[in-house]
Design an enzyme around this catalytic site. Structure first.
Site, PDB file in Angstrom:
ATOM      1  CG  ASP A 275      45.482   1.193  -5.381  1.00  0.00           C
ATOM      2  OD1 ASP A 275      45.464   1.295  -6.626  1.00  0.00           O
ATOM      3  OD2 ASP A 275      45.299   0.118  -4.790  1.00  0.00           O
ATOM      4  CG  ASN A 276      49.074  -1.330  -5.313  1.00  0.00           C
ATOM      5  OD1 ASN A 276      48.563  -1.155  -4.206  1.00  0.00           O
ATOM      6  ND2 ASN A 276      48.678  -2.281  -6.127  1.00  0.00           N
TER       7      ASN A 276
ATOM      8  NE  ARG B  97      52.039  -3.164   4.073  1.00  0.00           N
ATOM      9  CZ  ARG B  97      51.413  -3.083   2.909  1.00  0.00           C
ATOM     10  NH1 ARG B  97      51.953  -3.628   1.834  1.00  0.00           N
ATOM     11  NH2 ARG B  97      50.254  -2.460   2.814  1.00  0.00           N
TER      12      ARG B  97
ATOM     13  N   GLY C  91      42.169  -2.123   2.984  1.00  0.00           N
ATOM     14  CA  GLY C  91      41.134  -3.143   3.170  1.00  0.00           C
ATOM     15  C   GLY C  91      41.613  -4.310   4.001  1.00  0.00           C
TER      16      GLY C  91
ATOM     17  NE  ARG D   4      48.857   2.374   0.559  1.00  0.00           N
ATOM     18  CZ  ARG D   4      49.115   1.124   0.253  1.00  0.00           C
ATOM     19  NH1 ARG D   4      48.979   0.728  -1.004  1.00  0.00           N
ATOM     20  NH2 ARG D   4      49.481   0.251   1.173  1.00  0.00           N
TER      21      ARG D   4
ATOM     22  CG  ASP E 284      38.847 -12.482   3.827  1.00  0.00           C
ATOM     23  OD1 ASP E 284      39.727 -11.700   3.408  1.00  0.00           O
ATOM     24  OD2 ASP E 284      38.880 -13.710   3.644  1.00  0.00           O
TER      25      ASP E 284
ATOM     26  CE  LYS F  73      49.154  -6.946   1.491  1.00  0.00           C
ATOM     27  NZ  LYS F  73      50.007  -6.589   0.348  1.00  0.00           N
TER      28      LYS F  73
ATOM     29  CG  ASP G  70      50.197  -2.668  -1.556  1.00  0.00           C
ATOM     30  OD1 ASP G  70      50.573  -2.762  -0.369  1.00  0.00           O
ATOM     31  OD2 ASP G  70      49.100  -2.195  -1.880  1.00  0.00           O
TER      32      ASP G  70
HETATM   33  P1  AMP Z   1      45.692  -4.676  -4.104  1.00  0.00           P
HETATM   34  O1  AMP Z   1      45.366  -5.163  -5.468  1.00  0.00           O
HETATM   35  O2  AMP Z   1      46.221  -5.751  -3.177  1.00  0.00           O
HETATM   36  O3  AMP Z   1      46.572  -3.453  -4.102  1.00  0.00           O
HETATM   37  O4  AMP Z   1      44.323  -4.262  -3.422  1.00  0.00           O
HETATM   38  C1  AMP Z   1      43.441  -3.304  -3.945  1.00  0.00           C
HETATM   39  C2  AMP Z   1      42.436  -2.936  -2.893  1.00  0.00           C
HETATM   40  O5  AMP Z   1      41.727  -4.108  -2.459  1.00  0.00           O
HETATM   41  C3  AMP Z   1      43.008  -2.315  -1.638  1.00  0.00           C
HETATM   42  O6  AMP Z   1      42.104  -1.368  -1.165  1.00  0.00           O
HETATM   43  C4  AMP Z   1      43.105  -3.490  -0.698  1.00  0.00           C
HETATM   44  O7  AMP Z   1      43.130  -3.105   0.654  1.00  0.00           O
HETATM   45  C5  AMP Z   1      41.863  -4.279  -1.046  1.00  0.00           C
HETATM   46  N1  AMP Z   1      42.011  -5.709  -0.724  1.00  0.00           N
HETATM   47  C6  AMP Z   1      42.794  -6.610  -1.335  1.00  0.00           C
HETATM   48  N2  AMP Z   1      42.677  -7.821  -0.771  1.00  0.00           N
HETATM   49  C7  AMP Z   1      41.799  -7.703   0.254  1.00  0.00           C
HETATM   50  C8  AMP Z   1      41.263  -8.577   1.252  1.00  0.00           C
HETATM   51  N3  AMP Z   1      41.591  -9.876   1.309  1.00  0.00           N
HETATM   52  N4  AMP Z   1      40.384  -8.051   2.130  1.00  0.00           N
HETATM   53  C9  AMP Z   1      40.035  -6.762   2.090  1.00  0.00           C
HETATM   54  N5  AMP Z   1      40.484  -5.891   1.187  1.00  0.00           N
HETATM   55  C10 AMP Z   1      41.367  -6.336   0.279  1.00  0.00           C
HETATM   56 MG    MG Z   2      47.370  -2.272  -2.761  1.00  0.00          MG
END
Ligand code: AMP
Ligand code: MG
Length: 528
Positions: free
Chosen positions: A272-273, A195, A104, A202, A137, A125, A282
């Site tokens: 996913d992490n 990175r 994302g 994953r 965003d 990132k 992550d």
């Molecule tokens: P995370 O908890 O950072 O591993 O994120 C979980 C999911 O949310 C992943 O698919 C990320 O890409 C998405 N995500 C986290 N933060 C953002 C952001 N600011 N904009 C878009 N997607 C995000």
């Molecule tokens: Mg993640």
């Protein structure tokens, strides 16, 4: 070499199915492993930190730090040969299947095939939205980017398997964030980290195809992953898939044992992490144990359940591996080899964890089957949480406890600095601590190594400098005011975390009182 002189490869996009649409808006993407997407240009990109070791790993030299470098690694210029894309993946978040997630806010630029370190993938990132951004965003704030940059490199230098960080760029843009989730959003500077890892595949990439019942794509992805990243296992077949799962489980066990060794709490161990390579990936609301507390998690989103607390990390790894096993089951159609892989995880953990603890205690002939030796470890892990005891300073101090002594002062003096309130070391707890130290001292003497040699061995596995939560926050506070020097200062210190660094004692100090409750130091939220 400079960045634009590298030869880029794109095996992931070449070998795997692409999203047929190039529309960059949040949507469900089926039948594809990735979507092509371009990074969003930024206002005034500026490079504020880089890792010399990652630069060298990519065969880049110091001249590479030119304008092209900043432009490309902040998302402003896509270099010739880069096939920029966001990966599709799913995942289990906090124990529940969450459907499509995907990159994302991460955009892969390209792969570099290096002379010494094989294939390395460069990924930005915080470089803007992708089809997987859902309601967010695609941007990252400076504070979380500093944390990812520093921790990636700190972990590497500690000897923990991890994705790396090449660069940290300010974008010059601001983003709106409600840091405390209390309805008071504020503008914050945004940043982009580049990175680097062999790949960013994953567990969730496989879960996506398992869930969507896209078995051809599941097989294509597994075959690609094995051929590209695990070629030593041989040509894909049901046996090789099973051997591959076994290897992933072994690497996950080794990774989590390292986390336990250094006191790292990942904070969001969703599937996913979880890297398919067994790398820490992550860096979000992670934290470092200051006082040793197996129940601690820095992640406020996980405040209630504390699912991802320090003490639960090994069991969560196993749970996550079970999800991966379920996802790849259709490739093998036999439960038994997958079950064996999961048991392999437990065996590996049960073998290596006592070894790791023995190394922390400096005991060369430690025998986990001996009730005395086993008890020495268990008694210690019971004692440490009873009063606030700094994990890092305690183990570092233990190296100076002399062998074969029962003198109270000699036993206690080396570890006193680890206690947050030395007054609490009284009564029964003081007696139990002294009893343990006496037994430890006797056991260390029986081990047959000179005290000085034991200390050297212990100092090689018990770091003196870790990325204490409050130190990262101090670097963030200064950087947000435009002073980025502490990021590089901290990075320099963390490059040799096991060596005493005379002018850097301040970075080894235990958490000051102000940091106990300050957000960013003891409490963090999921994505920011
Ligand atoms: P995370 O908890 O950072 O591993 O994120 C979980 C999911 O949310 C992943 O698919 C990320 O890409 C998405 N995500 C986290 N933060 C953002 C952001 N600011 N904009 C878009 N997607 C995000
Ligand atoms: Mg993640």
């Amino acid at each position: 070499m400079r960045l634009d002189q590298l030869t880029f490869d794109n095996s992931f996009t070449r070998d795997l199915p692409a999203d047929s649409s190039d529309e960059n808006r949040p949507r469900q993407v089926s039948g594809a492993a990735y979507s092509r997407v371009s990074p969003t240009p930024t206002e005034h990109p500026a490079l504020i930190a880089y890792s010399p070791e990652v630069l060298a790993m990519l065969d880049l030299d110091i001249d590479a730090l030119d304008d092209t470098f900043t432009q490309a690694l902040s998302g402003n210029r896509v270099l010739d040969g880069m096939d920029t894309h966001a990966m599709a993946y799913a995942g289990h978040q906090f124990g529940n299947f969450a459907g499509q997630l995907g990159d994302g806010r991460a955009i892969t630029l390209a792969e570099v095939v290096t002379t010494e370190h094989g294939r390395q993938t460069l990924q930005l990132k915080g470089a803007g939205p992708t089809p997987y951004s859902r309601t967010a965003d695609g941007l990252a704030v400076l504070r979380s980017s500093i944390r990812e940059f520093l921790c990636s490199e700190a972990m590497y230098h500690l000897g923990v398997p991890t994705t790396r960080a090449l660069s940290l760029c300010l974008t010059g843009d601001k983003v709106m964030r409600d840091m405390f989730y209390d309805g008071r959003p504020a503008l914050e500077p945004s940043a982009v980290v580049c990175r680097v890892a062999p790949s960013f595949i994953r567990f969730g990439n496989f879960e996506l195809f398992g869930w969507r019942q896209e078995l051809d794509n599941l097989r294509t992805l597994a075959d690609y992953t094995i051929r590209t990243h695990f070629p030593e296992l041989g040509e894909p077949s049901p046996e090789v898939y099973a051997a591959w799962f076994h290897e992933i489980a072994r690497r996950a066990a080794d990774m989590v044992i390292h986390w336990q060794r250094v006191g790292f709490v990942h904070g969001v161990m969703n599937t996913d992490n979880m890297s398919i390579h067994g790398l820490t990936i992550d860096y979000g609301p992670y934290g470092w144990l200051e006082d040793y507390d197996p129940g601690w998690t820095p992640n406020t989103t996980d405040n209630q359940m504390k699912r991802y607390r320090y003490g639960a990390q090994p069991a969560i790894c196993q749970w996550n591996l079970t999800q991966l096993a379920n996802a790849i089951y259709p490739l093998i159609e036999d439960v038994e080899p997958l079950q064996a892989g999961l048991e392999g995880y437990v065996e590996r953990f049960n073998e290596e964890r006592p070894r790791m603890m023995a190394a922390k205690l400096g005991l060369a002939d430690f025998d986990p089957n001996d009730s005395h030796d086993y008890g020495l470890v268990e008694r210690l892990t019971d004692l440490l949480p009873a009063i606030e005891t700094d994990m890092t300073l305690f183990f570092r101090g233990l190296a100076s406890v002399p062998g074969a002594t029962s003198d109270e002062d000699a036993l206690l003096a080396p570890v006193l600095d680890a206690y947050y309130s030395p007054d609490e070391l009284s009564g029964d707890h003081r007696a139990a601590t002294l009893a343990w130290l006496r037994d430890y001292s006797a056991r260390a003497a029986r081990d047959g190594r000179a005290d000085a040699d034991r200390a050297v061995a212990m100092d090689a596995v018990n770091p003196l400098y870790v990325l204490r939560n409050y130190l990262a926050q101090l670097a963030i506070d200064a950087s947000e005011q435009g002073d980025h020097a502490m990021i590089t200062d901290l990075l320099d210190t963390l490059r040799t975390p096991y060596a005493e660094q005379p002018r850097r004692e301040a970075f080894a100090e235990k958490r000051p009182e102000w940091a106990r409750t300050r957000a960013g130091c003891s409490m963090l939220s999921c994505s920011s």
